[in-house]
Design an enzyme around this catalytic site. Structure first.
Site, PDB file in Angstrom:
ATOM      1  N   TRP A 103      35.239  44.957  43.276  1.00  0.00           N
ATOM      2  CA  TRP A 103      35.495  43.523  43.479  1.00  0.00           C
ATOM      3  C   TRP A 103      36.946  43.191  43.153  1.00  0.00           C
ATOM      4  O   TRP A 103      37.585  42.395  43.829  1.00  0.00           O
ATOM      5  CB  TRP A 103      34.523  42.690  42.646  1.00  0.00           C
ATOM      6  N   ASP A 173      37.545  37.052  36.952  1.00  0.00           N
ATOM      7  CA  ASP A 173      36.287  36.963  37.687  1.00  0.00           C
ATOM      8  C   ASP A 173      35.174  37.246  36.679  1.00  0.00           C
ATOM      9  O   ASP A 173      35.077  38.356  36.155  1.00  0.00           O
ATOM     10  CB  ASP A 173      36.311  38.018  38.812  1.00  0.00           C
ATOM     11  N   LYS A 197      24.072  35.467  39.805  1.00  0.00           N
ATOM     12  CA  LYS A 197      23.694  36.473  38.801  1.00  0.00           C
ATOM     13  C   LYS A 197      23.311  35.791  37.486  1.00  0.00           C
ATOM     14  O   LYS A 197      22.356  36.183  36.844  1.00  0.00           O
ATOM     15  CB  LYS A 197      24.852  37.443  38.548  1.00  0.00           C
TER      16      LYS A 197
HETATM   17  C1  PLP Z   1      32.147  40.677  39.805  1.00  0.00           C
HETATM   18  C2  PLP Z   1      31.854  40.165  41.187  1.00  0.00           C
HETATM   19  N1  PLP Z   1      32.783  39.456  41.837  1.00  0.00           N
HETATM   20  C3  PLP Z   1      32.576  38.986  43.078  1.00  0.00           C
HETATM   21  C4  PLP Z   1      31.403  39.229  43.754  1.00  0.00           C
HETATM   22  C5  PLP Z   1      31.221  38.708  45.144  1.00  0.00           C
HETATM   23  O1  PLP Z   1      30.420  37.573  45.125  1.00  0.00           O
HETATM   24  P1  PLP Z   1      29.854  36.911  46.469  1.00  0.00           P
HETATM   25  O2  PLP Z   1      28.887  37.852  47.067  1.00  0.00           O
HETATM   26  O3  PLP Z   1      29.231  35.631  45.952  1.00  0.00           O
HETATM   27  O4  PLP Z   1      31.012  36.638  47.355  1.00  0.00           O
HETATM   28  C6  PLP Z   1      30.392  39.955  43.118  1.00  0.00           C
HETATM   29  C7  PLP Z   1      29.119  40.214  43.826  1.00  0.00           C
HETATM   30  O5  PLP Z   1      28.294  41.015  43.447  1.00  0.00           O
HETATM   31  C8  PLP Z   1      30.631  40.450  41.812  1.00  0.00           C
HETATM   32  O6  PLP Z   1      29.709  41.204  41.178  1.00  0.00           O
END
Ligand code: PLP
Length: 363
Positions: A103, A173, A197
């Site tokens: 990510w 994040d 989550k």
């Molecule tokens: C740490 C983290 N950041 C970003 C995301 C991406 O999120 P989204 O699917 O809501 O765009 C995730 C998805 O699992 C994640 O675990």
């Protein structure tokens, strides 16, 4: 009678059963309106109350001061990979990234479209099995921000301390850990988290941003992608994801009722350490993540034999322990143990692992 399973999904993840029941009870008639919460205006007094209480709960549970705005947006965690640079990479046009997982890597690659994004550290060559450590001198002193992913959902690693950024604003994040541990918001310029989550259904993303950083987006930034638009409009510039906000409201009220972040932090750390201790003693399972960086939210483990891993996942599912498969990029197993996974689920998992190990001992 519906039957609930023990759901170890990394996201969308298990929600509190108390919250789901409450939502079911008031599905047809929200607070005497004769309508579900999905059917009322987002500008009605009753919905505005839900929104402002949700913001108050964010502030109270995370200790967010008035120096920060709390925004309720859409587009998932992923849209923040673009919105962060569009809004903040506008001073020197430089931003530094610690690439500790997929990510963070996606966020880094996206930022490169908006300016001079630099990867200051990465653990990719070691399969993202640890959190890269940096010194303040590794960060460019004129960077607009330093970006990190606090918990690496896919690889099961997590920061235990705020990295030294030498005064450069820190962006984090926290999609897979917000509300699971006490944080000092003042250490960060911006924190974002998608809801699915830790605090609600997919479709809602919360952004906590220092107010002094608002209004710095370039003139050609689409209005919807400018944080200031949403701040000025109380997150009601257009129709927000009302049902998601409602579930977040119920979830955070419940979190407050059970004692807040400190109480769940103790619970989630205790059970993660129970699972890790069991695996450390095991002669079948191992943990790829570096010991000091192990995540209390996502525990990855493997047997070292892919077909045995597959057997484990299928057999566990047949016992009601579901969604234990690792991400497609890592394989193996991953137990995601966010706030709303019942304690009993981890006890059952350890019991299952014990039996599986006995039955599948290498001869
Ligand atoms: C740490 C983290 N950041 C970003 C995301 C991406 O999120 P989204 O699917 O809501 O765009 C995730 C998805 O699992 C994640 O675990």
């Amino acid at each position: 009678m519906s039957k609930r399973v023990f759901n170890f999904s990394p996201g969308p993840a298990a929600l509190s059963e108390i919250v789901l029941k409450r939502a079911a009870e008031e599905m047809l008639d929200f607070q005497g309106t004769g309508m579900s919460v999905m059917e009322i205006s987002h500008r009605s007094d009753i919905f505005r109350e839900v929104m402002s209480e949700t913001e108050d709960l964010f502030r109270e549970l995370l200790g967010i001061s008035d120096d920060y705005a709390v925004l309720f947006l859409q587009g998932g965690g992923t849209l923040q990979f673009s919105m962060v640079p569009m809004n903040l990479m506008t001073g020197s046009g430089k931003a530094d990234y610690i690439v500790s997982g997929m990510w963070a890597k996606k966020a880094f690659e996206e930022a490169g479209k908006f300016g001079d994004a630099k990867q200051v550290a990465s653990s990719q060559s070691e399969g993202f099995t640890y959190i890269p450590k940096i010194n303040a001198e590794d960060v460019r002193s004129d960077a607009d921000y330093l970006y990190i992913a606090w918990n690496n959902t896919i690889y099961g690693t997590q920061y235990k301390a705020v990295p030294q950024s030498g005064g450069v604003p820190l962006v984090a994040d926290m999609s897979s850990c917000i509300f699971s541990e006490k944080i000092n918001v003042d250490d960060f310029a911006l924190i974002f988290a998608c809801a699915q989550k830790m605090f609600g259904p997919a479709g809602l993303t919360a952004v906590i941003v220092r107010k002094g950083l608002l209004g710095k987006a370039g003139a050609d930034t689409p209005v919807y992608l400018d944080y200031k638009t949403h701040y000025d409009g109380d997150s009601l510039y257009n129709t927000p994801p009302t049902y998601c906000i409602y579930i977040a409201w119920l979830t955070l009220k419940h979190l407050k009722e059970i004692g807040g972040v400190e109480v769940v932090q103790e619970m989630t750390e205790r059970r993660a350490s129970r699972l890790y201790s069991f695996i450390d003693e095991s002669s079948l399972f191992t943990i790829p993540a570096a010991r000091e960086d192990r995540s209390s939210m996502n525990a990855l483990f493997v047997t070292g034999d892919e077909s045995l891993d597959r057997k484990f996942i299928a057999q566990a599912a047949s016992e009601g322990l579901v969604n234990l498969g690792g991400h497609r990029s890592t394989g193996g197993m991953r137990a995601s143990m966010y706030n709303w996974l019942p304690d009993e689920a981890v006890d059952k998992l350890i019991d299952f692992m014990y039996r599986f190990e006995k039955d599948n001992k290498v001869k």
